[in-house]
Scaffold this active site. Sequence first.
Site, PDB file in Angstrom:
ATOM      1  N   GLN A  54      22.408  64.309 -11.968  1.00 29.57           N
ATOM      2  CA  GLN A  54      22.308  62.849 -11.972  1.00 29.57           C
ATOM      3  C   GLN A  54      21.103  62.405 -12.785  1.00 29.57           C
ATOM      4  O   GLN A  54      19.979  62.799 -12.494  1.00 29.57           O
ATOM      5  CB  GLN A  54      22.183  62.352 -10.531  1.00 29.57           C
ATOM      6  CG  GLN A  54      21.742  60.905 -10.365  1.00 29.57           C
ATOM      7  CD  GLN A  54      22.729  59.907 -10.904  1.00 29.57           C
ATOM      8  OE1 GLN A  54      22.608  59.499 -12.039  1.00 29.57           O
ATOM      9  NE2 GLN A  54      23.693  59.525 -10.103  1.00 29.57           N
ATOM     10  N   SER A  70      26.684  44.269   0.928  1.00 28.80           N
ATOM     11  CA  SER A  70      27.964  43.942   0.302  1.00 28.80           C
ATOM     12  C   SER A  70      29.053  44.897   0.767  1.00 28.80           C
ATOM     13  O   SER A  70      30.186  44.488   1.063  1.00 28.80           O
ATOM     14  CB  SER A  70      27.826  44.006  -1.223  1.00 28.80           C
ATOM     15  OG  SER A  70      29.082  43.847  -1.854  1.00 28.80           O
ATOM     16  N   GLN A  78      34.518  49.909  -5.746  1.00 27.95           N
ATOM     17  CA  GLN A  78      34.735  50.892  -6.813  1.00 27.95           C
ATOM     18  C   GLN A  78      34.488  52.291  -6.258  1.00 27.95           C
ATOM     19  O   GLN A  78      33.361  52.630  -5.877  1.00 27.95           O
ATOM     20  CB  GLN A  78      33.794  50.638  -7.985  1.00 27.95           C
ATOM     21  CG  GLN A  78      34.006  51.608  -9.138  1.00 27.95           C
ATOM     22  CD  GLN A  78      33.022  51.367 -10.273  1.00 27.95           C
ATOM     23  OE1 GLN A  78      32.244  50.435 -10.241  1.00 27.95           O
ATOM     24  NE2 GLN A  78      33.057  52.234 -11.266  1.00 27.95           N
ATOM     25  N   GLU A  96      26.149  57.347  -7.203  1.00 21.97           N
ATOM     26  CA  GLU A  96      25.154  57.699  -6.183  1.00 21.97           C
ATOM     27  C   GLU A  96      24.624  56.476  -5.442  1.00 21.97           C
ATOM     28  O   GLU A  96      24.312  56.560  -4.255  1.00 21.97           O
ATOM     29  CB  GLU A  96      23.989  58.486  -6.796  1.00 21.97           C
ATOM     30  CG  GLU A  96      23.045  59.026  -5.736  1.00 21.97           C
ATOM     31  CD  GLU A  96      22.076  60.066  -6.271  1.00 21.97           C
ATOM     32  OE1 GLU A  96      21.091  60.354  -5.573  1.00 21.97           O
ATOM     33  OE2 GLU A  96      22.311  60.589  -7.369  1.00 21.97           O
ATOM     34  N   ARG A  98      26.346  53.782  -4.594  1.00 25.85           N
ATOM     35  CA  ARG A  98      27.347  53.467  -3.576  1.00 25.85           C
ATOM     36  C   ARG A  98      27.302  54.495  -2.449  1.00 25.85           C
ATOM     37  O   ARG A  98      27.449  54.154  -1.263  1.00 25.85           O
ATOM     38  CB  ARG A  98      28.740  53.442  -4.218  1.00 25.85           C
ATOM     39  CG  ARG A  98      29.069  52.146  -4.959  1.00 25.85           C
ATOM     40  CD  ARG A  98      30.207  52.337  -5.946  1.00 25.85           C
ATOM     41  NE  ARG A  98      29.739  52.931  -7.194  1.00 25.85           N
ATOM     42  CZ  ARG A  98      30.519  53.561  -8.057  1.00 25.85           C
ATOM     43  NH1 ARG A  98      31.815  53.700  -7.794  1.00 25.85           N
ATOM     44  NH2 ARG A  98      30.032  54.041  -9.170  1.00 25.85           N
ATOM     45  N   GLU A 129      29.279  58.786 -17.909  1.00 24.64           N
ATOM     46  CA  GLU A 129      29.721  57.711 -17.031  1.00 24.64           C
ATOM     47  C   GLU A 129      28.550  56.854 -16.572  1.00 24.64           C
ATOM     48  O   GLU A 129      28.661  55.637 -16.444  1.00 24.64           O
ATOM     49  CB  GLU A 129      30.468  58.282 -15.824  1.00 24.64           C
ATOM     50  CG  GLU A 129      31.829  58.848 -16.203  1.00 24.64           C
ATOM     51  CD  GLU A 129      32.718  59.071 -14.996  1.00 24.64           C
ATOM     52  OE1 GLU A 129      32.457  58.465 -13.944  1.00 24.64           O
ATOM     53  OE2 GLU A 129      33.684  59.843 -15.118  1.00 24.64           O
TER      54      GLU A 129
END
Length: 299
Positions: A54, A70, A78, A96, A98, A129
């Site tokens: 990452q 949220s 997503q 990561e 999320r 990504e």
Amino acid sequence: MAKATKKQALGRGLSALLKDPANDIKSADDKNADKVVGNIVELELDTIEVNPFQPRTSFNEESLRELASSIRELGVIQPITVRKLGFNKYQLVSGERRYRASKLIGLDTIPAYIRIANDQESLEMALVENIQRQDLDPIEIALSYQRLIEEIQVTQEALSDRVGKNRSTIANYLRLLKLDPIIQTGMRDGFISMGHGRALINVEDLDQQLDIYEQILSKKLSVRETESLVRSIKGPETAPKSSTKSLPAYASAAKKELTDLLDSKVQLKVNGSGKGQLIVPFANKEDFLRILNQIKGEK
């Protein structure tokens, strides 16, 4: 709402399929792999480990709490992306924030896309990504580009095609890594922008970089003001030698007088026909007004 419930139910069904040890899916050629790969699957959070590849190394706590709030209200809109390591064991490819936010509010499962890939493919997927989808700071993006070039062994041209960015854009990010580490940290923390960093790159001496960096912070200089300050510092070194040699005597003398009078490194250019330019650099608004008052004869 019914549509969302159906999707979640489908995800839980696929999750149950993955928990069948007798028919463990290890590759895209295995039985039922087509039902899982590319589809949304509800995975237990404790079966997922963080991806060591990452590129993001810092997470804003306030931003994570907002995302967690949220998710509490709307769910994970997503899905994250993971790769399968072994039986009921997965590793993050992207998502990561999320993942962390979901753990923060105590969720047991999270929707995920499952991919089967080797470590090199996982690294490339994670970096590409995240560059495209995550709000990485300029230094993190630069480090991601650097890792792709070094560890995946791609050229800047090939990288340009893969991430959909011009080669010049990639080169500009990579140049940021030449800045003093203190300045890189300041950019990551949001004290200065990438524009400030690009201006500072033109100063090779690291001590001088830091001096200008401190001025940016203390005087709250804009990018344009920073660029002007850098030009004023580098002016004598970057001015074409031919221009200095070809200056008429009257212009050469005037240049010295103006430099002393305005306390600024004035630049003069005169062509063969006698036409020319007078450039008076200034560091910021206050410096500009000082020079203007000096020209007007005001104190």
